[in-house]
Design a protein around this motif. Structure first.
Motif, PDB file in Angstrom:
ATOM      1  N   VAL A   1       0.886  -1.179   0.031  1.00 45.38           N
ATOM      2  CA  VAL A   1      -0.091   0.198  -0.111  1.00 45.38           C
ATOM      3  C   VAL A   1       0.868   1.267   0.060  1.00 45.38           C
ATOM      4  O   VAL A   1       1.809   1.298   0.704  1.00 45.38           O
ATOM      5  N   HIS A   2       0.513   2.265  -0.736  1.00 41.03           N
ATOM      6  CA  HIS A   2       1.193   3.574  -0.777  1.00 41.03           C
ATOM      7  C   HIS A   2       0.131   4.631  -0.442  1.00 41.03           C
ATOM      8  O   HIS A   2      -0.744   4.806  -1.265  1.00 41.03           O
ATOM      9  N   LEU A   3       0.044   5.131   0.771  1.00 42.73           N
ATOM     10  CA  LEU A   3      -0.904   6.324   1.168  1.00 42.73           C
ATOM     11  C   LEU A   3      -0.165   7.584   1.061  1.00 42.73           C
ATOM     12  O   LEU A   3       1.027   7.789   1.796  1.00 42.73           O
ATOM     13  N   VAL A   4      -0.714   8.606   0.324  1.00 43.69           N
ATOM     14  CA  VAL A   4      -0.463   9.808   0.210  1.00 43.69           C
ATOM     15  C   VAL A   4      -1.481  10.796   0.660  1.00 43.69           C
ATOM     16  O   VAL A   4      -2.242  10.868  -0.212  1.00 43.69           O
ATOM     17  N   TYR A   5      -1.338  11.488   1.655  1.00 47.38           N
ATOM     18  CA  TYR A   5      -2.124  12.510   1.994  1.00 47.38           C
ATOM     19  C   TYR A   5      -1.586  14.002   2.388  1.00 47.38           C
ATOM     20  O   TYR A   5      -0.421  13.827   3.227  1.00 47.38           O
ATOM     21  N   ASN A   6      -1.992  14.971   1.812  1.00 53.28           N
ATOM     22  CA  ASN A   6      -1.355  16.204   2.119  1.00 53.28           C
ATOM     23  C   ASN A   6      -2.630  17.156   2.806  1.00 53.28           C
ATOM     24  O   ASN A   6      -3.555  17.881   1.903  1.00 53.28           O
ATOM     25  N   ASP A   7      -2.486  17.398   3.927  1.00 53.55           N
ATOM     26  CA  ASP A   7      -3.683  18.086   4.563  1.00 53.55           C
ATOM     27  C   ASP A   7      -5.447  17.797   4.214  1.00 53.55           C
ATOM     28  O   ASP A   7      -6.066  18.449   3.937  1.00 53.55           O
TER      29      ASP A   7
ATOM     30  N   GLN B   1     -12.146  11.641   5.139  1.00 52.86           N
ATOM     31  CA  GLN B   1     -11.849  11.466   3.657  1.00 52.86           C
ATOM     32  C   GLN B   1     -10.833  10.360   3.431  1.00 52.86           C
ATOM     33  O   GLN B   1     -10.836   9.784   2.473  1.00 52.86           O
ATOM     34  N   ALA B   2      -9.769  10.459   4.341  1.00 52.05           N
ATOM     35  CA  ALA B   2      -8.601   9.537   4.084  1.00 52.05           C
ATOM     36  C   ALA B   2      -8.785   8.419   4.318  1.00 52.05           C
ATOM     37  O   ALA B   2      -8.352   7.301   3.728  1.00 52.05           O
TER      38      ALA B   2
ATOM     39  N   THR C   1      -1.540  14.621   7.247  1.00 51.79           N
ATOM     40  CA  THR C   1      -0.378  14.685   6.033  1.00 51.79           C
ATOM     41  C   THR C   1       0.463  13.629   6.425  1.00 51.79           C
ATOM     42  O   THR C   1       0.885  13.284   7.331  1.00 51.79           O
ATOM     43  N   LEU C   2       0.593  12.652   5.100  1.00 52.41           N
ATOM     44  CA  LEU C   2       1.328  11.323   5.271  1.00 52.41           C
ATOM     45  C   LEU C   2       1.517  10.797   4.083  1.00 52.41           C
ATOM     46  O   LEU C   2       1.020  10.973   2.902  1.00 52.41           O
ATOM     47  N   ASP C   3       2.920  10.409   4.096  1.00 52.42           N
ATOM     48  CA  ASP C   3       3.458   9.569   2.797  1.00 52.42           C
ATOM     49  C   ASP C   3       3.933   8.381   3.203  1.00 52.42           C
ATOM     50  O   ASP C   3       5.199   8.397   3.503  1.00 52.42           O
TER      51      ASP C   3
ATOM     52  N   PHE D   1      -0.850   5.153   9.629  1.00 50.85           N
ATOM     53  CA  PHE D   1      -2.097   6.150   9.466  1.00 50.85           C
ATOM     54  C   PHE D   1      -2.689   6.400  10.979  1.00 50.85           C
ATOM     55  O   PHE D   1      -3.129   7.636  10.926  1.00 50.85           O
ATOM     56  N   CYS D   2      -2.706   5.287  11.950  1.00 50.26           N
ATOM     57  CA  CYS D   2      -3.388   5.571  13.011  1.00 50.26           C
ATOM     58  C   CYS D   2      -2.541   6.677  13.917  1.00 50.26           C
ATOM     59  O   CYS D   2      -3.082   7.483  14.738  1.00 50.26           O
TER      60      CYS D   2
END
Length: 509
Positions: A106-112, A117-118, A145-147, A160-161
């Motif tokens: 898995v590759h999770l990418v979130y920016n604010d 929703q994430a 925010t996470l990569d 993520f948690c």
């Protein structure tokens, strides 16, 4: 319920588990055939030390030694055959364990991004059911925010948690005085009448449920698709009797609770046992390891069947501390002295029952000339061809009888149900549409190109288990009307895997 394994060698297959735990390093890519042959011959040596040395060397070689070992299975020397059989089983089991625990990357990418929703995005990317429950007012304005990079599913969930301020439901250990058959009820108990899927087979996927909370950093080992970690201790249940027996044997010791979490959709059935091989205290001194634990699926890790309202109900406990197909908690008592506050390392392994992905179980070769022939399956069952017809345009009609391979659990449940119902049980419905049957019975040419199933009729021949079904199948050839080569029956096979683990920096209560 979890019980001490008082006679480890009396349980079939445990010897394989023990040897597996000793050999976790990858095998060399190549081996000299002459050297391998010499080691195989040495398995029959007159000297015990030579036999043991050859056994360990061949085990370390792993898959590269399999061909020579399989040849030795038909040799004349009894000792060589016996040790060769054991080695083949060890190596093949290790191979299968590695294959079946390959993780979903898995590759999770979130920016604010808003956390809610994430979570939806993570469920979409993984294809797994992930839900959020509880009081969500604190999450209304929370963002993440996470990569993660490309990492296994469970590592992505934990990252993520940590970033989102979430915890997994049921992430506390069972209270010491809790009864595992009632803890987590009534709110965590779901009851349903469901007889069709309790004879083995895939279990429904249990959603991963996340709650708002402060995540803790726990001693964790990621074994591919299986996560093993030590849970923090829960407060003893207020209304439970304080003098009751703890979940495991009441013999003192320092308790820790090991949680085993399989990846969703990996075909997980039950944890069979947990063995601690080596324990090191904070100074690096070895602590006496406890005896292996055996998890009884009927009481701790499976759906208990009870009589209710004139029928069978499956009672599934999903509360904290209970096992479903997502988590299993195994309390273990270690022989560490009271002055030991932390453990440097805890080495062990988990043995579990899983279902393989769909794979060929029975194959009928040279299908056009197979009338009245029966092909046995490697793990049971058979496929008998009663009739073969091929039309002018390449259309193929087959009449076959499939005796499905039955898992041991399925046999036991069927026998139990026959006793309850006076010798007969309701027959499970058999698939009769082309899309479903086409997934389990495949006609292919010599290149593996599949014929399209366009018509199907079926009839159950044995009512006791529903195991034998007669099919009349009509296949349309692909472009070019190639000659059919073989008929393949596909299904899932129940097997046992071993997952080694090393937990580091484990706090003791």
């Amino acid at each position: 319920m979890v019980k001490r394994f008082l006679a480890p060698l009396a349980v079939v297959g445990l010897g394989l588990c023990l040897a597996y735990a000793e050999q976790t390093k990858p095998a060399p890519a190549k081996a000299d055939p002459a050297a391998v042959a010499k080691l195989v011959a040495q398995l029959g040596s007159d000297r015990y030390e030579d036999r043991e040395a050859a056994f360990k060397a061949l085990d370390a070689l792993g898959p590269t030694a399999l061909e020579a070992l399989r040849t030795a299975l038909t040799g004349r020397d009894e000792e060589t055959r016996r040790r060769a059989i054991e080695l083949v089983l060890l190596i093949e089991r290790r191979q299968e364990s590695a294959q079946l625990t390959q993780p979903k990357m898995v590759h999770l990418v979130y920016n604010d991004m808003p956390v809610t929703q994430a979570i939806q995005d993570m469920a979409r990317k993984t294809g797994f059911q992930i839900q959020i429950e509880g009081d969500q007012t604190k999450l209304a304005n929370r963002k993440i925010t996470l990569d993660t990079g490309d990492i296994p599913f469970w590592q992505a969930v934990d990252q993520f948690c940590q970033k989102a301020g979430l915890v997994e439901r049921g992430s506390l250990a069972i209270p010491d005085n809790a009864n595992p058959n009632v803890y987590g009820t009534p709110m965590g108990m779901a009851m349903r009448i469901d007889m069709g899927n309790r004879y083995g087979g895939p279990r429904p996927e249990t959603p991963l449920v996340l709650l708002e909370g402060k995540p803790q950093t726990l001693p964790t080992y990621y074994g591919g698709a299986v996560r093993v970690r030590v849970l923090p201790r829960a407060t003893p249940t207020a209304n439970a009797p304080q003098n009751g027996s703890p979940v495991n044997d009441n013999e003192g010791g320092r308790p820790i609770t090991i949680e085993v979490s399989p990846e969703p959709k990996m075909g997980w059935q039950n944890v069979l046992s947990v063995r601690i091989e080596k324990v090191l205290d904070e100074q690096g001194n070895e602590v006496k390891a406890p005896l292996p634990y055996l998890c009884e699926p009927s009481n701790y890790g499976d759906l208990d069947q009870v009589w209710a309202m004139g029928g069978i109900r499956d009672v599934n406990f999903d509360g904290a501390g209970q096992n479903n197909n997502r988590y299993t908690q195994v309390p273990i008592r270690l022989h560490a002295s009271k002055d030991v506050k932390r453990l440097k390392e805890v080495h062990g392994f988990v043995a579990a029952e899983v279902l393989t992905p769909m794979q060929p179980l029975i194959t009928v070769e040279d299908i056009l000339n197979a009338t009245d022939k029966t092909a046995p399956g490697k793990t049971g069952g058979s496929l008998k061809v009663s009739e073969v017809k091929r039309g002018d345009k390449g259309q193929v009609t087959l009449q076959v009888v499939v005796e499905k391979p039955a898992a041991p659990e399925a046999d036991a449940r069927a026998a139990q149900m026959r006793m309850m119902f006076g010798g007969a049980i309701p027959v499970q419905a058999q698939p009769n549409d082309v899309n479903t049957v086409g997934k389990i019975l495949s006609l292919v040419d010599e290149k593996g190109q599949a014929f399209k199933l366009i018509a199907v009729e079926n009839k159950v021949l044995e009512s006791e288990t529903g195991g034998a079904v007669e099919y009349r199948l009509t296949f349309q050839p692909p472009a070019g009307a190639p000659k059919p080569a073989k008929l393949v029956y596909l299904g899932q096979r129940q097997t046992t895997i071993d997952v080694p683990f090393v937990l580091k920096d484990v706090p003791l209560p």
